[in-house]
Write a protein that holds these residues in place. Structure first.
Motif, PDB file in Angstrom:
ATOM      1  N   UNK A 148       0.840  -1.198   0.000  1.00 18.04           N
ATOM      2  CA  UNK A 148       0.000   0.000   0.000  1.00 18.04           C
ATOM      3  C   UNK A 148       0.876   1.249   0.000  1.00 18.04           C
ATOM      4  N   UNK A 149       0.381   2.303  -0.634  1.00 14.43           N
ATOM      5  CA  UNK A 149       1.060   3.600  -0.632  1.00 14.43           C
ATOM      6  C   UNK A 149       0.654   4.360   0.618  1.00 14.43           C
ATOM      7  N   UNK A 150       1.635   4.770   1.419  1.00 12.76           N
ATOM      8  CA  UNK A 150       1.343   5.461   2.678  1.00 12.76           C
ATOM      9  C   UNK A 150       1.652   6.947   2.616  1.00 12.76           C
ATOM     10  N   UNK A 151       2.485   7.365   1.667  1.00 10.29           N
ATOM     11  CA  UNK A 151       2.821   8.775   1.567  1.00 10.29           C
ATOM     12  C   UNK A 151       3.220   9.069   0.127  1.00 10.29           C
ATOM     13  N   UNK A 152       3.056  10.338  -0.269  1.00 14.05           N
ATOM     14  CA  UNK A 152       3.357  10.705  -1.651  1.00 14.05           C
ATOM     15  C   UNK A 152       3.658  12.193  -1.720  1.00 14.05           C
ATOM     16  N   UNK A 153       4.638  12.536  -2.559  1.00  8.84           N
ATOM     17  CA  UNK A 153       4.872  13.929  -2.939  1.00  8.84           C
ATOM     18  C   UNK A 153       4.845  13.967  -4.456  1.00  8.84           C
ATOM     19  N   UNK A 154       3.972  14.798  -5.036  1.00  8.93           N
ATOM     20  CA  UNK A 154       3.841  14.824  -6.488  1.00  8.93           C
ATOM     21  C   UNK A 154       3.393  16.191  -6.959  1.00  8.93           C
ATOM     22  N   UNK A 155       3.499  16.419  -8.263  1.00 11.65           N
ATOM     23  CA  UNK A 155       3.132  17.706  -8.853  1.00 11.65           C
ATOM     24  C   UNK A 155       2.788  17.478 -10.320  1.00 11.65           C
ATOM     25  N   UNK A 156       1.979  18.374 -10.914  1.00 16.09           N
ATOM     26  CA  UNK A 156       1.608  18.203 -12.314  1.00 16.09           C
ATOM     27  C   UNK A 156       2.740  18.618 -13.250  1.00 16.09           C
ATOM     28  N   UNK A 157       2.809  17.952 -14.401  1.00 14.72           N
ATOM     29  CA  UNK A 157       3.748  18.317 -15.463  1.00 14.72           C
ATOM     30  C   UNK A 157       2.970  18.353 -16.778  1.00 14.72           C
ATOM     31  N   UNK A 158       3.522  19.041 -17.748  1.00 18.33           N
ATOM     32  CA  UNK A 158       2.812  19.264 -18.995  1.00 18.33           C
ATOM     33  C   UNK A 158       2.495  17.956 -19.720  1.00 18.33           C
ATOM     34  N   UNK A 159       3.444  17.033 -19.732  1.00 15.80           N
ATOM     35  CA  UNK A 159       3.289  15.790 -20.475  1.00 15.80           C
ATOM     36  C   UNK A 159       3.982  14.667 -19.736  1.00 15.80           C
ATOM     37  N   UNK A 160       3.560  13.443 -19.995  1.00 10.98           N
ATOM     38  CA  UNK A 160       4.215  12.312 -19.338  1.00 10.98           C
ATOM     39  C   UNK A 160       5.483  11.883 -20.058  1.00 10.98           C
ATOM     40  N   UNK A 161       5.817  12.503 -21.178  1.00 12.88           N
ATOM     41  CA  UNK A 161       6.990  12.135 -21.959  1.00 12.88           C
ATOM     42  C   UNK A 161       8.184  12.995 -21.539  1.00 12.88           C
ATOM     43  N   UNK A 162       9.231  12.364 -21.027  1.00 14.13           N
ATOM     44  CA  UNK A 162      10.479  13.036 -20.657  1.00 14.13           C
ATOM     45  C   UNK A 162      10.272  14.139 -19.616  1.00 14.13           C
ATOM     46  N   UNK A 163       9.344  13.939 -18.702  1.00 13.54           N
ATOM     47  CA  UNK A 163       9.070  14.934 -17.665  1.00 13.54           C
ATOM     48  C   UNK A 163       8.983  14.300 -16.280  1.00 13.54           C
ATOM     49  N   UNK A 164       9.454  13.077 -16.129  1.00 11.96           N
ATOM     50  CA  UNK A 164       9.187  12.322 -14.911  1.00 11.96           C
ATOM     51  C   UNK A 164      10.247  12.568 -13.828  1.00 11.96           C
ATOM     52  N   UNK A 165       9.876  12.234 -12.608  1.00  8.22           N
ATOM     53  CA  UNK A 165      10.833  12.116 -11.506  1.00  8.22           C
ATOM     54  C   UNK A 165      11.395  10.698 -11.565  1.00  8.22           C
ATOM     55  N   UNK A 166      12.640  10.588 -11.989  1.00  9.82           N
ATOM     56  CA  UNK A 166      13.238   9.263 -12.136  1.00  9.82           C
ATOM     57  C   UNK A 166      13.945   8.773 -10.882  1.00  9.82           C
ATOM     58  N   UNK A 167      14.309   9.683  -9.990  1.00  6.59           N
ATOM     59  CA  UNK A 167      15.066   9.218  -8.826  1.00  6.59           C
ATOM     60  C   UNK A 167      14.751  10.078  -7.604  1.00  6.59           C
ATOM     61  N   UNK A 168      14.775   9.431  -6.451  1.00  8.68           N
ATOM     62  CA  UNK A 168      14.577  10.095  -5.168  1.00  8.68           C
ATOM     63  C   UNK A 168      15.407   9.359  -4.120  1.00  8.68           C
ATOM     64  N   UNK A 169      15.994  10.119  -3.209  1.00  8.24           N
ATOM     65  CA  UNK A 169      16.776   9.549  -2.115  1.00  8.24           C
ATOM     66  C   UNK A 169      16.321  10.178  -0.799  1.00  8.24           C
ATOM     67  N   UNK A 170      16.344   9.392   0.263  1.00 11.48           N
ATOM     68  CA  UNK A 170      15.925   9.871   1.577  1.00 11.48           C
ATOM     69  C   UNK A 170      17.105  10.512   2.295  1.00 11.48           C
ATOM     70  N   UNK A 171      16.858  11.691   2.880  1.00 10.50           N
ATOM     71  CA  UNK A 171      17.880  12.388   3.653  1.00 10.50           C
ATOM     72  C   UNK A 171      17.610  12.333   5.145  1.00 10.50           C
ATOM     73  N   UNK A 172      16.336  12.371   5.521  1.00 12.98           N
ATOM     74  CA  UNK A 172      15.951  12.357   6.923  1.00 12.98           C
ATOM     75  C   UNK A 172      14.584  11.729   7.065  1.00 12.98           C
ATOM     76  N   UNK A 173      13.988  11.776   8.269  1.00 10.36           N
ATOM     77  CA  UNK A 173      12.701  11.107   8.494  1.00 10.36           C
ATOM     78  C   UNK A 173      11.628  11.484   7.482  1.00 10.36           C
ATOM     79  N   UNK A 174      11.511  12.757   7.136  1.00  8.66           N
ATOM     80  CA  UNK A 174      10.530  13.204   6.147  1.00  8.66           C
ATOM     81  C   UNK A 174      11.179  14.127   5.117  1.00  8.66           C
ATOM     82  N   UNK A 175      12.464  13.918   4.875  1.00  7.37           N
ATOM     83  CA  UNK A 175      13.228  14.791   3.983  1.00  7.37           C
ATOM     84  C   UNK A 175      13.784  13.952   2.830  1.00  7.37           C
ATOM     85  N   UNK A 176      13.571  14.442   1.609  1.00  7.61           N
ATOM     86  CA  UNK A 176      13.975  13.693   0.420  1.00  7.61           C
ATOM     87  C   UNK A 176      14.590  14.643  -0.604  1.00  7.61           C
TER      88      UNK A 176
END
Length: 440
Positions: A148-176
């Motif tokens: 199950x998905x418990x948390x999410x950070x997201x935002x709109x982009x113009x198109x799904x082509x070449x506009x994605x968030x490809x990587x995320x790393x955790x820095x702290x309890x709620x910091x990415x």
């Protein structure tokens, strides 16, 4: 001319014309059958002699996979799943595409994702796409059969082509910290609020609106330490080290030609570098179809000191991840061949898995991708033949092959030869059809 001769001449003319028409139709059919037969023969032969992949070592290695999916442009049927050995333990398939995945010390899974045809769209026309990252609870945490998905950070982009968030790393309890190829930036978000950003236009010459073009395609960020990040700037063929408060402090594969890009023979539209330490980086050199180690020399220049372009007897096709594991092996995500393969430091496959859809990235648990690792550079036991095998790059045919592979996901043994024979079959059908129509 006597009427008898006239009738005979007319009959002979019609007979000859008929024979020519029949001959023309048969010739057209023969041309079509010849082209189709050559294509079918090449496909059947390749399938028959293809080496086995995805069969090495069926043990209990645990691997988590981010699958970009399939369909045109690889924008459908994405998922995150865990492999126990080569069995799928669980899967979450609720997004068009998933990308980089990381299992956190808490047991949750962090993953970049994209969904198309969504609303609301903010400044963009509807429908738009939405991208960001999710925190996923696997079944062992939820004590349920499904993640199950418990948390999410997201935002709109113009198109799904070449506009994605490809990587995320955790820095702290709620910091990415995450990459944003739509605005071509990296950013830190803490409890849903952006606290720091670096925009690529601080270093690179930007177009008027980066959201309308695939400008740099920033696709990966790794945390070297608390203030330094290793970032993959794909379309510039470069890796950069960014330090908070200072911006870019080092460029790997510098621009020597004045065109704003690095040397594509060193790196070409790479993905997912790993900082091994001691001036060495492991990176998937994607469009050169190989995995390389880059090493910083005494003059601070970087050069390829180790590479490998094949495993299990199969050349890599658009590999997009390579992780040096704690046991010294290398885990490779070979995207367009739809496989994940682990090799030892001699280039021999010790474990592999054939995926159903196109994988983006894979992490071996429990450690996952980490900073630091054993470098193969200057090792004496590397299989030289495997290490120096050239990636496939046949003008036009290789480009057509990539288009076909990202559209219909062909088998790993489908190569430029089959593209060529397929084009020949298409030409024969057109020419054969023309002969048949001409002689109707």
């Amino acid at each position: 001319m006597p009427s008898g001769y006239s009738h005979s001449y007319s009959f002979l003319s019609r007979l000859i014309s008929g024979i020519r028409r029949i001959s023309g139709r048969r010739g057209g059919i023969a041309v079509m059958l010849a082209g189709i037969s050559i294509f079918v023969f090449s496909v059947v032969l390749a399938a028959a002699v293809a080496p086995n992949v995805g069969v090495a070592a069926d043990d209990r290695r645990v691997t988590i996979v981010g699958s970009q999916g399939g369909g045109p442009g690889l924008h459908d049927d994405g998922s995150v799943y865990q492999l126990d050995g080569r069995s799928v333990a669980w899967r979450l398939a609720d997004a068009d595409s998933y990308f980089d995945v990381t299992k956190l010390p808490t047991g949750t899974v962090l993953a970049g994702y994209m969904n198309g045809e969504t609303t609301p769209c903010g400044p963009y026309d509807e429908p738009c796409a939405r991208t960001g990252f999710r925190v996923i609870n696997p079944p062992e945490i939820t004590a349920d059969s499904s993640p199950t998905v418990t948390d999410e950070y997201s935002f709109p982009v113009r198109t799904r082509v070449n506009s994605e968030v490809h990587d995320v790393e955790r820095l702290g309890p709620n910091e990415y910290v995450f990459t944003d190829m739509d605005a071509e930036r990296i950013a830190i978000v803490d409890n849903g609020t952006i606290t720091w950003e670096w925009y690529a236009n601080e270093t690179y010459d930007a177009p008027p609106d980066p959201t309308r073009t695939d400008w740099l395609h920033i696709n990966d960020i790794d945390v070297i330490d608390s203030d330094r990040f290793l970032v993959s700037v794909r379309n510039a063929h470069q890796l950069v080290i960014i330090e908070r408060g200072h911006g870019v402090v080092e460029v790997i594969n510098k621009d020597e030609s004045g065109n704003g890009k690095g040397d594509p023979s060193v790196l070409r539209q790479q993905h997912n570098p790993q900082w091994l330490g001691n001036g060495t980086v492991l990176v998937a050199d994607s469009h050169n179809d190989r995995i390389v180690e880059l090493h910083r020399g005494a003059d601070d220049s970087w050069e390829v000191t180790w590479s490998i372009a094949a495993a299990e007897g199969v050349p890599f096709s658009w590999p997009r991840d390579a992780d040096r594991l704690s046991n010294g092996n290398t885990l490779i995500t070979d995207s367009l061949n739809k496989r994940i393969v682990e090799i030892n430091n001699s280039g021999v496959a010790v474990w592999s898995y054939q995926t159903q859809k196109v994988p983006y990235e894979a992490d071996r648990l429990p450690a996952g991708e980490r900073v630091g690792g054993v470098a193969y550079t200057n090792a004496n036991n590397i299989d030289t033949a495997a290490s120096t095998a050239a990636g496939r790059n046949i003008p036009i045919l290789s480009l057509l092959l990539i288009g076909i592979q990202t559209g219909i996901q062909t088998p790993f043994w489908f190569t430029e030869i089959h593209v060529a024979t397929g084009v020949l079959a298409l030409i024969s059908i057109i020419c054969g059809s023309g002969l048949i129509l001409k002689n109707r």
